[in-house]
Design a protein around this motif. Structure first.
Motif, PDB file in Angstrom:
ATOM      1  N   VAL A   1       3.615  14.890   2.202  1.00  0.00           N
ATOM      2  CA  VAL A   1       5.275  14.989   2.350  1.00  0.00           C
ATOM      3  C   VAL A   1       5.547  14.194   3.530  1.00  0.00           C
ATOM      4  O   VAL A   1       4.635  13.933   4.637  1.00  0.00           O
ATOM      5  CB  VAL A   1       5.565  16.392   2.721  1.00  0.00           C
ATOM      6  N   ILE A   2       6.550  13.873   3.641  1.00  0.00           N
ATOM      7  CA  ILE A   2       7.450  13.196   4.828  1.00  0.00           C
ATOM      8  C   ILE A   2       8.863  14.151   4.999  1.00  0.00           C
ATOM      9  O   ILE A   2       9.346  14.473   4.270  1.00  0.00           O
ATOM     10  CB  ILE A   2       7.969  11.792   4.360  1.00  0.00           C
ATOM     11  N   VAL A   3       8.615  14.887   6.156  1.00  0.00           N
ATOM     12  CA  VAL A   3       9.481  15.694   6.591  1.00  0.00           C
ATOM     13  C   VAL A   3      10.848  15.080   7.351  1.00  0.00           C
ATOM     14  O   VAL A   3      10.619  14.242   8.113  1.00  0.00           O
ATOM     15  CB  VAL A   3       9.031  16.914   7.430  1.00  0.00           C
ATOM     16  N   ARG A   4      12.075  15.170   6.947  1.00  0.00           N
ATOM     17  CA  ARG A   4      13.052  14.856   7.462  1.00  0.00           C
ATOM     18  C   ARG A   4      14.411  15.734   7.565  1.00  0.00           C
ATOM     19  O   ARG A   4      14.375  16.714   6.914  1.00  0.00           O
ATOM     20  CB  ARG A   4      13.764  13.561   6.434  1.00  0.00           C
ATOM     21  N   GLU A   5      15.240  15.391   8.399  1.00  0.00           N
ATOM     22  CA  GLU A   5      16.335  16.489   8.706  1.00  0.00           C
ATOM     23  C   GLU A   5      17.520  15.923   7.862  1.00  0.00           C
ATOM     24  O   GLU A   5      17.936  14.716   8.140  1.00  0.00           O
ATOM     25  CB  GLU A   5      16.644  16.554  10.303  1.00  0.00           C
ATOM     26  N   PHE A   6      17.919  16.796   6.914  1.00  0.00           N
ATOM     27  CA  PHE A   6      19.073  16.361   6.343  1.00  0.00           C
ATOM     28  C   PHE A   6      20.007  17.639   6.236  1.00  0.00           C
ATOM     29  O   PHE A   6      19.606  18.748   6.143  1.00  0.00           O
ATOM     30  CB  PHE A   6      18.745  16.213   4.764  1.00  0.00           C
ATOM     31  N   SER A   7      21.220  17.354   6.123  1.00  0.00           N
ATOM     32  CA  SER A   7      22.251  18.609   5.959  1.00  0.00           C
ATOM     33  C   SER A   7      22.437  18.925   4.564  1.00  0.00           C
ATOM     34  O   SER A   7      21.873  18.305   3.578  1.00  0.00           O
ATOM     35  CB  SER A   7      23.728  18.303   6.359  1.00  0.00           C
ATOM     36  N   ASP A   8      22.953  20.125   4.048  1.00  0.00           N
ATOM     37  CA  ASP A   8      23.027  20.398   2.738  1.00  0.00           C
ATOM     38  C   ASP A   8      23.662  19.270   2.129  1.00  0.00           C
ATOM     39  O   ASP A   8      23.426  18.886   0.805  1.00  0.00           O
ATOM     40  CB  ASP A   8      23.813  21.700   2.809  1.00  0.00           C
ATOM     41  N   THR A   9      24.845  18.595   2.660  1.00  0.00           N
ATOM     42  CA  THR A   9      25.780  17.617   2.062  1.00  0.00           C
ATOM     43  C   THR A   9      24.647  16.202   1.794  1.00  0.00           C
ATOM     44  O   THR A   9      24.499  15.718   0.799  1.00  0.00           O
ATOM     45  CB  THR A   9      26.742  17.155   2.702  1.00  0.00           C
ATOM     46  N   GLU A  10      23.897  16.090   2.881  1.00  0.00           N
ATOM     47  CA  GLU A  10      22.993  14.970   2.707  1.00  0.00           C
ATOM     48  C   GLU A  10      21.956  14.832   1.574  1.00  0.00           C
ATOM     49  O   GLU A  10      21.659  14.019   0.880  1.00  0.00           O
ATOM     50  CB  GLU A  10      22.369  14.522   3.987  1.00  0.00           C
TER      51      GLU A  10
ATOM     52  N   GLY B   1       0.835  -1.206   0.005  1.00  0.00           N
ATOM     53  CA  GLY B   1       0.018  -0.100  -0.002  1.00  0.00           C
ATOM     54  C   GLY B   1       0.892   1.288  -0.156  1.00  0.00           C
ATOM     55  O   GLY B   1       1.970   1.177   0.138  1.00  0.00           O
ATOM     56  N   PRO B   2       0.266   2.319  -0.210  1.00  0.00           N
ATOM     57  CA  PRO B   2       0.966   3.653  -0.259  1.00  0.00           C
ATOM     58  C   PRO B   2       1.666   4.038   1.096  1.00  0.00           C
ATOM     59  O   PRO B   2       1.354   3.500   2.145  1.00  0.00           O
ATOM     60  CB  PRO B   2      -0.240   4.763  -0.441  1.00  0.00           C
ATOM     61  N   VAL B   3       2.955   4.672   0.985  1.00  0.00           N
ATOM     62  CA  VAL B   3       3.541   5.075   2.161  1.00  0.00           C
ATOM     63  C   VAL B   3       2.738   6.421   2.909  1.00  0.00           C
ATOM     64  O   VAL B   3       2.296   7.193   2.165  1.00  0.00           O
ATOM     65  CB  VAL B   3       5.329   5.650   1.748  1.00  0.00           C
ATOM     66  N   ALA B   4       2.421   6.183   4.326  1.00  0.00           N
ATOM     67  CA  ALA B   4       1.722   7.123   4.750  1.00  0.00           C
ATOM     68  C   ALA B   4       2.640   8.446   4.872  1.00  0.00           C
ATOM     69  O   ALA B   4       3.599   8.454   5.306  1.00  0.00           O
ATOM     70  CB  ALA B   4       1.506   6.644   6.266  1.00  0.00           C
ATOM     71  N   ALA B   5       1.809   9.542   4.666  1.00  0.00           N
ATOM     72  CA  ALA B   5       2.573  10.972   4.628  1.00  0.00           C
ATOM     73  C   ALA B   5       2.412  11.286   6.100  1.00  0.00           C
ATOM     74  O   ALA B   5       1.467  11.286   6.723  1.00  0.00           O
ATOM     75  CB  ALA B   5       1.914  11.844   3.810  1.00  0.00           C
ATOM     76  N   GLU B   6       3.586  12.090   6.628  1.00  0.00           N
ATOM     77  CA  GLU B   6       3.562  12.668   7.989  1.00  0.00           C
ATOM     78  C   GLU B   6       2.496  13.766   8.037  1.00  0.00           C
ATOM     79  O   GLU B   6       1.766  14.232   8.982  1.00  0.00           O
ATOM     80  CB  GLU B   6       4.941  13.094   8.323  1.00  0.00           C
ATOM     81  N   ARG B   7       2.426  14.604   6.855  1.00  0.00           N
ATOM     82  CA  ARG B   7       1.590  15.749   6.787  1.00  0.00           C
ATOM     83  C   ARG B   7       1.119  16.038   5.620  1.00  0.00           C
ATOM     84  O   ARG B   7       1.917  15.629   4.387  1.00  0.00           O
ATOM     85  CB  ARG B   7       2.262  16.984   7.788  1.00  0.00           C
ATOM     86  N   ARG B   8       0.548  17.074   5.349  1.00  0.00           N
ATOM     87  CA  ARG B   8       0.271  17.613   3.952  1.00  0.00           C
ATOM     88  C   ARG B   8       0.402  19.164   3.900  1.00  0.00           C
ATOM     89  O   ARG B   8       0.356  19.846   4.954  1.00  0.00           O
ATOM     90  CB  ARG B   8      -1.311  17.621   3.551  1.00  0.00           C
ATOM     91  N   LEU B   9       1.091  19.592   2.983  1.00  0.00           N
ATOM     92  CA  LEU B   9       1.476  21.124   3.089  1.00  0.00           C
ATOM     93  C   LEU B   9       1.166  21.798   1.875  1.00  0.00           C
ATOM     94  O   LEU B   9       0.891  21.167   0.744  1.00  0.00           O
ATOM     95  CB  LEU B   9       3.177  21.079   2.739  1.00  0.00           C
ATOM     96  N   PRO B  10       0.814  23.144   1.956  1.00  0.00           N
ATOM     97  CA  PRO B  10       0.562  23.887   0.786  1.00  0.00           C
ATOM     98  C   PRO B  10       1.634  23.959  -0.217  1.00  0.00           C
ATOM     99  O   PRO B  10       2.748  23.887   0.191  1.00  0.00           O
ATOM    100  CB  PRO B  10       0.100  25.191   1.351  1.00  0.00           C
ATOM    101  N   ILE B  11       1.138  23.606  -1.417  1.00  0.00           N
ATOM    102  CA  ILE B  11       2.117  23.493  -2.540  1.00  0.00           C
ATOM    103  C   ILE B  11       3.098  24.569  -2.513  1.00  0.00           C
ATOM    104  O   ILE B  11       4.214  24.620  -3.121  1.00  0.00           O
ATOM    105  CB  ILE B  11       1.486  23.159  -3.901  1.00  0.00           C
ATOM    106  N   GLU B  12       2.556  25.830  -2.482  1.00  0.00           N
ATOM    107  CA  GLU B  12       3.298  26.806  -2.464  1.00  0.00           C
ATOM    108  C   GLU B  12       4.381  27.218  -1.428  1.00  0.00           C
ATOM    109  O   GLU B  12       5.371  28.144  -1.464  1.00  0.00           O
ATOM    110  CB  GLU B  12       2.628  28.489  -2.577  1.00  0.00           C
ATOM    111  N   ARG B  13       4.476  26.664  -0.435  1.00  0.00           N
ATOM    112  CA  ARG B  13       5.305  26.385   0.638  1.00  0.00           C
ATOM    113  C   ARG B  13       6.592  25.659   0.687  1.00  0.00           C
ATOM    114  O   ARG B  13       7.681  25.423   1.232  1.00  0.00           O
ATOM    115  CB  ARG B  13       4.530  26.219   1.978  1.00  0.00           C
ATOM    116  N   ILE B  14       6.413  24.862  -0.454  1.00  0.00           N
ATOM    117  CA  ILE B  14       7.600  23.989  -0.917  1.00  0.00           C
ATOM    118  C   ILE B  14       8.366  24.443  -2.149  1.00  0.00           C
ATOM    119  O   ILE B  14       7.975  24.929  -3.064  1.00  0.00           O
ATOM    120  CB  ILE B  14       6.959  22.568  -1.249  1.00  0.00           C
ATOM    121  N   SER B  15       9.516  24.498  -2.283  1.00  0.00           N
ATOM    122  CA  SER B  15      10.483  24.690  -3.234  1.00  0.00           C
ATOM    123  C   SER B  15      11.589  23.691  -3.462  1.00  0.00           C
ATOM    124  O   SER B  15      11.676  22.822  -2.748  1.00  0.00           O
ATOM    125  CB  SER B  15      11.208  26.147  -2.889  1.00  0.00           C
TER     126      SER B  15
END
Length: 280
Positions: free
Chosen positions: A91-100, A14-28
């Motif tokens: 979306v699924i929110v994760r913590e990543f450094s610039d390098t990661e 089945g589909p992967v569960a999203a942590e949350r839904r975000l307005p598309i304009e807040r994502i770049s």
């Protein structure tokens, strides 16, 4: 993370569960995204599917500010969602450094089957230059043969105008590989496109160009007049792929000594070479 069709195992789960839904304009999108070209036809097809079934696989993002998020994986879905006029996306929110973020973006794109060969080669080059990955390490991690990686890296030694023909699909990776050893690859590339030559015909054209005119045929030789063997040519190609610039090896007849000549095409390449030789 991939935009490609789910495997049977994932589909059955089945589909992967999203942590949350975000307005598309807040994502770049990620400005370091290796993929630079997106097929309008493919985006339209994906947008049509999204309108009917929604986004099954959530995007992976990282938080930049309180109300701003950056795409780590899934820019193609984000673009198609805009075409489909969605206001929110999962979306699924994760913590990543610039390098990661860059490393994940490169690896995700390399694993996509429809990545053009120059984008794939550029991804390998970034993994080597920015993260110190060797061809052997990338081969193990990505399930690609070392020869596949080495052959693609050699393409980056071609002039930018030739690479652009490959990006646009005017030339295949096979055409480009044949042109790597040519003395004037751009002129030959234009002839190949103009005459619609096959890869095999291209290889014959390059051999003919290397041999010179019909009045002075003969195998390629170094400046000492000694014919270069296959091992020397292969080593030149490997070094050229590793350094990202043309390398010429010249052996002195009957001796173990010789010369290695590096050719840079711009001051930026010279700076890169100085940094590599200086160990910085």
């Amino acid at each position: 993370m991939s935009d490609v069709a789910e495997t049977e195992k994932v589909a059955s789960a089945g589909p992967v569960a999203a942590e949350r839904r975000l307005p598309i304009e807040r994502i770049s999108p990620n400005p370091e995204q290796p993929r630079k070209r997106f097929s309008e036809t493919d985006l339209a097809d994906l947008a049509s599917s999204i309108k009917e079934k929604g986004i099954i696989q959530p995007l992976i993002v990282r938080q930049l500010a309180e109300d701003r998020f950056e795409i780590v994986a899934g820019e193609r879905r984000w673009r198609a969602a805009q075409i489909a006029q969605l206001h929110e996306i999962p979306v699924i929110v994760r913590e990543f450094s610039d390098t990661e973020v860059l490393e994940v973006a490169i690896i995700e794109n390399i694993q996509r089957a429809d990545l053009n060969p120059i984008e794939e080669a550029a991804g390998y080059r970034q993994l080597m230059d920015r993260f110190g990955h060797t061809q052997e390490k990338m081969s193990e991690a990505l399930g690609k043969s070392r020869s596949h990686i080495a052959n693609l890296l050699r393409l980056l030694t071609l002039p930018e105008a030739v690479l652009d023909h490959v990006r646009k699909g005017d030339l295949s990776a096979g055409h480009a590989r044949a042109l790597v050893t040519a003395n004037d690859p751009l002129r030959l590339a234009q002839q190949i496109i103009r005459e619609g030559l096959s890869v095999r015909a291209t290889e014959a054209l390059v051999k003919k160009a290397e041999a010179g005119s019909e009045e002075s045929p003969g195998p390629k030789r170094d400046v000492s007049g000694t014919e270069k063997d296959a091992d020397t040519k292969a080593l030149e190609a490997d070094l050229s792929a590793t350094l990202g610039m043309k390398v010429v090896l010249t052996h002195r007849p009957g001796q173990e000594s010789g010369q290695m000549t590096l050719h840079y095409g711009s001051l930026e390449e010279l700076d890169d070479l100085c940094r590599m030789l200086g160990g910085s």
